[in-house]
Design a protein around this motif. Sequence first.
Motif, PDB file in Angstrom:
ATOM      1  N   THR A 223      64.003  36.250  18.152  1.00  0.00           N
ATOM      2  CA  THR A 223      65.083  36.529  19.101  1.00  0.00           C
ATOM      3  C   THR A 223      64.530  37.166  20.371  1.00  0.00           C
ATOM      4  O   THR A 223      63.755  38.124  20.324  1.00  0.00           O
ATOM      5  CB  THR A 223      66.118  37.465  18.471  1.00  0.00           C
ATOM      6  N   GLY A 224      64.928  36.592  21.511  1.00  0.00           N
ATOM      7  CA  GLY A 224      64.513  37.114  22.802  1.00  0.00           C
ATOM      8  C   GLY A 224      63.113  36.743  23.225  1.00  0.00           C
ATOM      9  O   GLY A 224      62.649  37.163  24.291  1.00  0.00           O
TER      10      GLY A 224
ATOM     11  N   ASN B 258      74.059  37.730  26.916  1.00  0.00           N
ATOM     12  CA  ASN B 258      72.640  37.457  27.185  1.00  0.00           C
ATOM     13  C   ASN B 258      72.078  36.348  26.295  1.00  0.00           C
ATOM     14  O   ASN B 258      70.992  36.456  25.749  1.00  0.00           O
ATOM     15  CB  ASN B 258      71.809  38.734  26.992  1.00  0.00           C
TER      16      ASN B 258
ATOM     17  N   ASN C  15      63.849  32.325  26.720  1.00  0.00           N
ATOM     18  CA  ASN C  15      65.022  32.884  26.047  1.00  0.00           C
ATOM     19  C   ASN C  15      65.398  34.234  26.643  1.00  0.00           C
ATOM     20  O   ASN C  15      64.522  35.072  26.888  1.00  0.00           O
ATOM     21  CB  ASN C  15      64.765  33.062  24.551  1.00  0.00           C
ATOM     22  N   SER C  16      66.693  34.452  26.862  1.00  0.00           N
ATOM     23  CA  SER C  16      67.144  35.773  27.273  1.00  0.00           C
ATOM     24  C   SER C  16      67.129  36.708  26.070  1.00  0.00           C
ATOM     25  O   SER C  16      66.784  36.304  24.949  1.00  0.00           O
ATOM     26  CB  SER C  16      68.539  35.685  27.896  1.00  0.00           C
ATOM     27  N   SER C  17      67.544  37.968  26.268  1.00  0.00           N
ATOM     28  CA  SER C  17      67.273  39.028  25.283  1.00  0.00           C
ATOM     29  C   SER C  17      67.868  38.776  23.905  1.00  0.00           C
ATOM     30  O   SER C  17      67.306  39.206  22.899  1.00  0.00           O
ATOM     31  CB  SER C  17      67.781  40.370  25.815  1.00  0.00           C
ATOM     32  N   LYS C  18      69.022  38.057  23.815  1.00  0.00           N
ATOM     33  CA  LYS C  18      69.646  37.830  22.520  1.00  0.00           C
ATOM     34  C   LYS C  18      69.603  36.370  22.073  1.00  0.00           C
ATOM     35  O   LYS C  18      70.169  36.018  21.041  1.00  0.00           O
ATOM     36  CB  LYS C  18      71.104  38.315  22.550  1.00  0.00           C
TER      37      LYS C  18
ATOM     38  N   SER D  75      59.917  36.903  14.413  1.00  0.00           N
ATOM     39  CA  SER D  75      60.095  38.112  15.227  1.00  0.00           C
ATOM     40  C   SER D  75      58.797  38.868  15.426  1.00  0.00           C
ATOM     41  O   SER D  75      58.692  39.717  16.323  1.00  0.00           O
ATOM     42  CB  SER D  75      61.137  39.025  14.578  1.00  0.00           C
TER      43      SER D  75
END
Length: 363
Positions: A348-349, A303, A332-335, A41
Amino acid sequence: MKLKWSAALLAAATGLAYGQSSVTLYGIVDTGVSYYNNATSHGGTTVGMPTLTGEVPSRWGLKGSEDLGGGLKTFFVLESGFQPGTGGLNYGGRLFGRQANVGLSSDYGSLTLGRQMNMTMYALANADVIGPSIHSLSNLDSYLPNARSDNAIGYMGKFHGVTVGGTYSFGRDAAGPAGPSATNCGGQVAGNFRACKQYTAMLAYDSASFGLAASYDQLRGGTGATAPMTNPAYTDARNIVDGYVFFGPVKVGAGWIRRNQSAATHLQTDMFFGGATWYVTPAFWLDGQGVRYLQRTSGDLNNLGSTLLAARATYLLSKRTSVYTSFGYMFNSSKAANSVAAGGTVGTGMNQVGVMAGLQQRF
């Protein structure tokens, strides 16, 4: 080969009658150096040797057959997957985790008993031009390169270009819990006939210029199995429709994979893929593929969609040795948190880029 002579001497020494037979030792060792970014992250990069696969998974195996006469043959396959970087075993730590089966074949098809590839694997084999590599469909669904069934009975028949096949497993996966292919669902429980059962089916047509395939795969959960498939009433099903066509030195493949998992919550995913292989020369070819992945949980998109773009170049140094470079980019989308590299991680995202240079030896 020593193995063939040993088999012949053993049969002669024990007074057994046998037909024409053969045993073959074969394998692939495939590894290299890979890189990808945004591994956490907080960003960060990973450089090293991949643990799961390069261009294709590394393996070694033994296969043999014996002609019983009248068009009937018996055969066996013992195949082991491993990590070249560490020597460790894949497929939940099993010695013969890729395949371990015996069977009979004739003009009417083949009957196979034991751990074997199921129809999901066969349905994808021709249309998925990238295959089970480091940057591939498997990063969006880890079951796909591990589509095998324990304790299974399988049938496959080929008739004038048409292939019909199916498998039925009494307990789909006895290994666990480590590894993407180990689900700890051995089944064969007294008084619970549904626990860990699985069946797959396929219908395909192949010609010299094109091919089509459709398959269905349903597995059941079991008590103590890997979450969320912890109940025999839960099901996890995949439908595949795909095809390929040749345009001279170019092969184009495309398909759709729908997954429906009915467990404590409902999960539905759709994967659309399309790609091409260009055989520039007999010793050099290029692969490219795009994949769109959509995920719904209990009816909501959340998402969780991702898009993967992959490209690869392969050059043969000899009939058995090749070098390759592979590139992948995951949007990757937001989630969503789908890694571009098999067995990798991503924040993530976050989008992620991955590259690999590798060497492959076949024997």
